[in-house]
Design an enzyme around this catalytic site. Structure first.
Site, PDB file in Angstrom:
ATOM      1  N   CYS A 219       0.843  -1.196   0.000  1.00 57.11           N
ATOM      2  CA  CYS A 219       0.000   0.000   0.000  1.00 57.11           C
ATOM      3  C   CYS A 219       0.877   1.244   0.000  1.00 57.11           C
ATOM      4  O   CYS A 219       1.587   1.509   0.979  1.00 57.11           O
ATOM      5  CB  CYS A 219      -0.923  -0.023   1.219  1.00 57.11           C
ATOM      6  SG  CYS A 219      -1.761   1.532   1.529  1.00 57.11           S
ATOM      7  N   CYS A 222       0.370   3.699   2.891  1.00 61.64           N
ATOM      8  CA  CYS A 222       0.871   3.125   4.151  1.00 61.64           C
ATOM      9  C   CYS A 222       2.381   3.349   4.270  1.00 61.64           C
ATOM     10  O   CYS A 222       2.898   3.682   5.347  1.00 61.64           O
ATOM     11  CB  CYS A 222       0.570   1.632   4.218  1.00 61.64           C
ATOM     12  SG  CYS A 222      -1.193   1.208   4.141  1.00 61.64           S
TER      13      CYS A 222
END
Length: 301
Positions: A219, A222
Protein backbone atom coordinates in the site's frame (compact mmCIF):
# COMPACT_ATOMS: atom_id res chain seq x y z
CA UNK A 1 -7.10 -11.71 27.53
CA UNK A 2 -8.05 -8.23 26.42
CA UNK A 3 -11.41 -7.48 24.89
CA UNK A 4 -12.26 -4.94 22.22
CA UNK A 5 -15.08 -2.50 21.86
CA UNK A 6 -15.66 -2.19 18.12
CA UNK A 7 -18.18 -0.59 15.83
CA UNK A 8 -18.52 -3.66 13.62
CA UNK A 9 -21.72 -4.13 11.67
CA UNK A 10 -20.70 -6.39 8.79
CA UNK A 11 -17.17 -7.58 8.09
CA UNK A 12 -15.84 -6.00 4.87
CA UNK A 13 -15.27 -8.25 1.90
CA UNK A 14 -12.18 -6.42 0.68
CA UNK A 15 -9.72 -3.68 1.53
CA UNK A 16 -8.54 -0.67 -0.41
CA UNK A 17 -5.70 1.79 -0.05
CA UNK A 18 -6.66 5.31 0.89
CA UNK A 19 -5.10 7.36 -1.91
CA UNK A 20 -6.77 10.67 -2.86
CA UNK A 21 -4.33 11.26 -5.68
CA UNK A 22 -2.45 8.92 -7.96
CA UNK A 23 0.89 10.10 -9.28
CA UNK A 24 2.62 7.83 -11.73
CA UNK A 25 6.39 7.67 -11.20
CA UNK A 26 6.99 6.27 -14.68
CA UNK A 27 8.12 9.66 -15.97
CA UNK A 28 11.42 9.05 -14.18
CA UNK A 29 12.14 5.65 -15.72
CA UNK A 30 14.91 4.79 -18.12
CA UNK A 31 14.17 2.02 -20.60
CA UNK A 32 16.32 -1.04 -20.01
CA UNK A 33 16.52 -2.39 -23.54
CA UNK A 34 19.20 -3.59 -25.92
CA UNK A 35 20.33 -0.06 -26.79
CA UNK A 36 21.05 0.59 -23.12
CA UNK A 37 23.74 -2.07 -23.10
CA UNK A 38 25.53 -0.98 -26.28
CA UNK A 39 28.63 1.17 -26.67
CA UNK A 40 27.66 4.81 -27.19
CA UNK A 41 31.11 6.16 -28.05
CA UNK A 42 30.64 6.10 -31.80
CA UNK A 43 27.04 7.24 -31.83
CA UNK A 44 26.04 10.78 -32.64
CA UNK A 45 23.47 12.62 -30.57
CA UNK A 46 21.27 15.53 -31.41
CA UNK A 47 21.19 18.62 -29.23
CA UNK A 48 17.86 17.50 -27.81
CA UNK A 49 19.21 14.06 -26.92
CA UNK A 50 22.11 15.58 -25.01
CA UNK A 51 19.77 17.44 -22.70
CA UNK A 52 19.55 16.07 -19.21
CA UNK A 53 16.06 14.95 -18.18
CA UNK A 54 14.34 16.51 -15.21
CA UNK A 55 14.71 14.67 -11.91
CA UNK A 56 12.41 15.63 -9.03
CA UNK A 57 13.72 15.00 -5.51
CA UNK A 58 10.80 16.38 -3.48
CA UNK A 59 12.96 19.09 -1.86
CA UNK A 60 15.51 16.63 -0.44
CA UNK A 61 19.07 17.94 -0.32
CA UNK A 62 21.16 15.79 -2.60
CA UNK A 63 24.35 14.16 -1.30
CA UNK A 64 27.45 14.54 -3.41
CA UNK A 65 26.90 12.71 -6.66
CA UNK A 66 29.15 9.72 -7.28
CA UNK A 67 29.50 7.15 -10.03
CA UNK A 68 27.04 4.30 -9.58
CA UNK A 69 29.79 1.76 -10.19
CA UNK A 70 31.83 3.14 -7.25
CA UNK A 71 30.13 1.07 -4.57
CA UNK A 72 30.29 1.95 -0.91
CA UNK A 73 31.52 -0.67 1.55
CA UNK A 74 27.93 -1.30 2.75
CA UNK A 75 26.59 -1.71 -0.79
CA UNK A 76 27.71 -4.94 -2.40
CA UNK A 77 27.98 -4.94 -6.17
CA UNK A 78 26.73 -8.11 -7.81
CA UNK A 79 28.39 -9.41 -10.98
CA UNK A 80 26.52 -12.66 -11.72
CA UNK A 81 23.43 -14.72 -10.98
CA UNK A 82 25.50 -16.97 -8.70
CA UNK A 83 26.65 -14.00 -6.59
CA UNK A 84 23.10 -12.67 -6.44
CA UNK A 85 21.60 -15.96 -5.23
CA UNK A 86 24.37 -16.40 -2.68
CA UNK A 87 23.81 -12.87 -1.30
CA UNK A 88 20.07 -13.46 -0.91
CA UNK A 89 20.68 -16.79 0.78
CA UNK A 90 23.23 -15.44 3.27
CA UNK A 91 20.88 -12.59 4.24
CA UNK A 92 18.34 -15.15 5.56
CA UNK A 93 15.32 -13.24 6.91
CA UNK A 94 16.91 -9.78 6.67
CA UNK A 95 15.52 -7.25 4.23
CA UNK A 96 17.60 -7.07 1.05
CA UNK A 97 17.30 -3.95 -1.11
CA UNK A 98 18.56 -4.35 -4.68
CA UNK A 99 19.08 -1.45 -7.04
CA UNK A 100 19.19 -2.44 -10.70
CA UNK A 101 21.05 0.34 -12.52
CA UNK A 102 22.93 1.13 -15.70
CA UNK A 103 26.04 3.20 -16.34
CA UNK A 104 24.17 5.22 -18.97
CA UNK A 105 21.21 6.02 -16.71
CA UNK A 106 21.16 9.57 -15.35
CA UNK A 107 18.54 8.70 -12.74
CA UNK A 108 20.57 5.72 -11.51
CA UNK A 109 23.45 8.08 -10.76
CA UNK A 110 21.15 10.52 -8.96
CA UNK A 111 19.42 8.00 -6.68
CA UNK A 112 22.49 5.90 -5.82
CA UNK A 113 24.03 8.28 -3.21
CA UNK A 114 20.79 8.13 -1.23
CA UNK A 115 20.98 4.34 -1.14
CA UNK A 116 24.58 4.59 0.10
CA UNK A 117 23.49 6.93 2.91
CA UNK A 118 20.70 4.52 3.86
CA UNK A 119 23.14 1.60 3.94
CA UNK A 120 25.21 3.42 6.56
CA UNK A 121 22.28 3.96 8.91
CA UNK A 122 20.21 0.78 8.36
CA UNK A 123 22.54 -1.89 9.71
CA UNK A 124 19.86 -4.59 9.72
CA UNK A 125 19.27 -4.22 5.95
CA UNK A 126 21.46 -5.60 3.16
CA UNK A 127 22.01 -3.45 0.06
CA UNK A 128 22.99 -4.81 -3.35
CA UNK A 129 23.78 -3.09 -6.64
CA UNK A 130 23.39 -4.73 -10.04
CA UNK A 131 24.77 -2.87 -13.06
CA UNK A 132 22.67 -4.30 -15.86
CA UNK A 133 25.09 -3.24 -18.58
CA UNK A 134 28.26 -4.45 -16.85
CA UNK A 135 28.53 -7.83 -18.62
CA UNK A 136 26.54 -10.69 -20.09
CA UNK A 137 26.03 -12.26 -16.66
CA UNK A 138 24.34 -9.16 -15.21
CA UNK A 139 22.22 -8.89 -18.36
CA UNK A 140 21.06 -12.46 -17.77
CA UNK A 141 20.30 -11.64 -14.14
CA UNK A 142 18.16 -8.65 -15.17
CA UNK A 143 16.38 -10.82 -17.70
CA UNK A 144 15.67 -13.51 -15.08
CA UNK A 145 14.35 -10.94 -12.60
CA UNK A 146 12.28 -9.31 -15.38
CA UNK A 147 13.91 -5.89 -15.05
CA UNK A 148 12.98 -3.71 -18.00
CA UNK A 149 13.62 -0.18 -16.71
CA UNK A 150 16.19 1.38 -14.41
CA UNK A 151 16.60 2.48 -11.75
CA UNK A 152 14.53 -0.40 -10.41
CA UNK A 153 14.42 -1.33 -6.71
CA UNK A 154 13.44 -4.80 -5.55
CA UNK A 155 12.93 -5.76 -1.91
CA UNK A 156 13.54 -9.35 -0.82
CA UNK A 157 13.07 -11.33 2.39
CA UNK A 158 14.00 -15.00 2.75
CA UNK A 159 14.88 -15.00 -0.97
CA UNK A 160 11.31 -14.00 -1.87
CA UNK A 161 10.50 -10.68 -3.49
CA UNK A 162 8.08 -8.67 -1.34
CA UNK A 163 8.02 -5.29 -3.07
CA UNK A 164 9.18 -3.50 -6.22
CA UNK A 165 9.51 0.15 -7.24
CA UNK A 166 10.47 1.91 -10.46
CA UNK A 167 11.28 5.56 -11.03
CA UNK A 168 11.11 6.56 -7.37
CA UNK A 169 12.79 9.51 -5.69
CA UNK A 170 14.80 9.65 -2.44
CA UNK A 171 11.79 10.20 -0.17
CA UNK A 172 10.02 7.11 -1.53
CA UNK A 173 13.19 5.02 -1.23
CA UNK A 174 13.68 6.01 2.41
CA UNK A 175 10.02 5.29 3.17
CA UNK A 176 10.19 1.86 1.54
CA UNK A 177 13.33 0.83 3.43
CA UNK A 178 11.88 1.96 6.77
CA UNK A 179 8.52 0.30 6.09
CA UNK A 180 9.81 -3.09 4.95
CA UNK A 181 12.99 -3.27 7.04
CA UNK A 182 12.02 -1.65 10.33
CA UNK A 183 12.33 -4.46 12.88
CA UNK A 184 14.04 -2.80 15.82
CA UNK A 185 12.28 0.54 16.26
CA UNK A 186 9.97 1.85 18.95
CA UNK A 187 7.02 0.71 16.81
CA UNK A 188 5.80 -2.67 18.06
CA UNK A 189 5.42 -5.16 15.21
CA UNK A 190 2.23 -7.25 15.52
CA UNK A 191 1.70 -10.48 13.58
CA UNK A 192 -1.60 -11.84 14.95
CA UNK A 193 -4.71 -10.98 16.92
CA UNK A 194 -3.06 -12.59 19.95
CA UNK A 195 -0.20 -10.08 19.67
CA UNK A 196 -2.72 -7.21 19.71
CA UNK A 197 -4.55 -8.61 22.73
CA UNK A 198 -1.31 -9.06 24.65
CA UNK A 199 -0.22 -5.50 23.85
CA UNK A 200 -3.52 -4.10 25.12
CA UNK A 201 -3.41 -6.22 28.25
CA UNK A 202 0.14 -5.05 28.99
CA UNK A 203 -0.92 -1.40 28.89
CA UNK A 204 -4.16 -1.56 30.85
CA UNK A 205 -2.24 -0.76 34.02
CA UNK A 206 -0.48 2.38 32.75
CA UNK A 207 -3.55 3.57 30.75
CA UNK A 208 -1.32 4.60 27.86
CA UNK A 209 -2.85 5.43 24.50
CA UNK A 210 -2.09 2.78 21.87
CA UNK A 211 -1.90 3.92 18.24
CA UNK A 212 -2.25 0.87 16.00
CA UNK A 213 -1.21 1.48 12.38
CA UNK A 214 -3.11 -1.01 10.22
CA UNK A 215 -2.01 -1.37 6.60
CA UNK A 216 -1.09 -3.68 3.75
CA UNK A 217 2.33 -4.72 2.47
CA UNK A 218 1.97 -3.11 -0.95
CA UNK A 219 0.00 0.00 0.00
CA UNK A 220 1.66 3.21 -1.20
CA UNK A 221 -0.05 5.54 1.33
CA UNK A 222 0.87 3.12 4.15
CA UNK A 223 4.53 3.35 3.15
CA UNK A 224 4.30 7.13 2.73
CA UNK A 225 3.03 7.84 6.26
CA UNK A 226 5.23 5.30 8.07
CA UNK A 227 8.32 7.56 8.52
CA UNK A 228 6.01 9.94 10.41
CA UNK A 229 4.79 7.08 12.60
CA UNK A 230 8.39 6.08 13.29
CA UNK A 231 9.39 9.64 14.19
CA UNK A 232 6.38 10.10 16.49
CA UNK A 233 7.11 6.80 18.23
CA UNK A 234 10.52 8.14 19.22
CA UNK A 235 9.23 11.55 20.28
CA UNK A 236 6.30 10.17 22.33
CA UNK A 237 7.97 7.06 23.70
CA UNK A 238 6.98 7.88 27.29
CA UNK A 239 3.32 8.70 26.62
CA UNK A 240 2.07 6.79 23.55
CA UNK A 241 2.54 3.19 22.41
CA UNK A 242 2.84 2.81 18.63
CA UNK A 243 2.26 -0.51 16.91
CA UNK A 244 1.56 -1.71 13.39
CA UNK A 245 0.08 -4.69 11.60
CA UNK A 246 -0.04 -5.65 7.92
CA UNK A 247 -3.41 -7.22 7.22
CA UNK A 248 -2.13 -9.34 4.36
CA UNK A 249 0.70 -10.90 6.37
CA UNK A 250 -1.39 -13.94 7.31
CA UNK A 251 -4.97 -15.13 7.86
CA UNK A 252 -5.00 -14.08 11.51
CA UNK A 253 -4.10 -10.49 10.63
CA UNK A 254 -6.69 -10.33 7.85
CA UNK A 255 -9.39 -11.66 10.15
CA UNK A 256 -8.45 -9.05 12.74
CA UNK A 257 -8.91 -6.28 10.15
CA UNK A 258 -12.34 -7.63 9.28
CA UNK A 259 -13.33 -7.87 12.93
CA UNK A 260 -12.24 -4.27 13.46
CA UNK A 261 -14.26 -3.16 10.41
CA UNK A 262 -11.17 -1.85 8.62
CA UNK A 263 -12.14 -1.30 4.98
CA UNK A 264 -9.48 1.23 3.91
CA UNK A 265 -5.80 1.48 4.74
CA UNK A 266 -3.92 2.98 6.33
CA UNK A 267 -6.31 3.01 9.30
CA UNK A 268 -5.07 4.13 12.70
CA UNK A 269 -6.93 2.67 15.68
CA UNK A 270 -6.71 4.57 18.96
CA UNK A 271 -7.03 2.18 21.90
CA UNK A 272 -7.10 2.91 25.62
CA UNK A 273 -8.01 0.63 28.51
CA UNK A 274 -8.98 -2.18 26.14
CA UNK A 275 -11.42 -0.13 24.07
CA UNK A 276 -11.18 1.45 20.65
CA UNK A 277 -11.89 5.09 21.37
CA UNK A 278 -11.47 6.33 17.81
CA UNK A 279 -9.86 5.88 14.42
CA UNK A 280 -8.30 7.88 11.62
CA UNK A 281 -8.29 6.75 7.98
CA UNK A 282 -5.71 8.36 5.70
CA UNK A 283 -2.04 9.19 5.28
CA UNK A 284 -2.01 12.90 6.12
CA UNK A 285 0.83 13.64 8.52
CA UNK A 286 -0.75 16.73 10.07
CA UNK A 287 -4.13 15.07 10.46
CA UNK A 288 -2.57 12.03 12.13
CA UNK A 289 -0.63 14.14 14.61
CA UNK A 290 -3.78 16.15 15.38
CA UNK A 291 -5.79 13.00 16.06
CA UNK A 292 -3.12 11.58 18.36
CA UNK A 293 -3.00 14.81 20.34
CA UNK A 294 -6.79 14.89 20.53
CA UNK A 295 -6.97 11.40 22.02
CA UNK A 296 -4.17 12.41 24.37
CA UNK A 297 -6.44 15.13 25.69
CA UNK A 298 -4.51 17.99 24.08
CA UNK A 299 -6.67 20.80 22.71
CA UNK A 300 -5.95 21.23 19.00
CA UNK A 301 -6.82 24.60 17.45
Amino acid sequence: MATFTTFLSKPPTNLSCFSPTKISPLQFQHNLNISLFTNFKNQSFTKTQKQRPLFITNAVVSPKEKDVSDTDERVKQIHSIEEFDEALGSAKDKLVVVEYAASTSYHSRKIYPFMVDLSRTCNDVEFLLVMGDENEKTKELCKREKIEKVPHFSFYKSKEIIHEEEGIGPDELVGDVLYYGDNHSAVVQLHSREDVEKLIEDHKVDHQLIVLDVGLKHCGPCVKVYPTVLKLSRQMVDTVVFARMNGDENDSCMQFLKDMNVIEVPTFLFIRDGEICGRYVGSGKGELIGEILRYQGVRVT
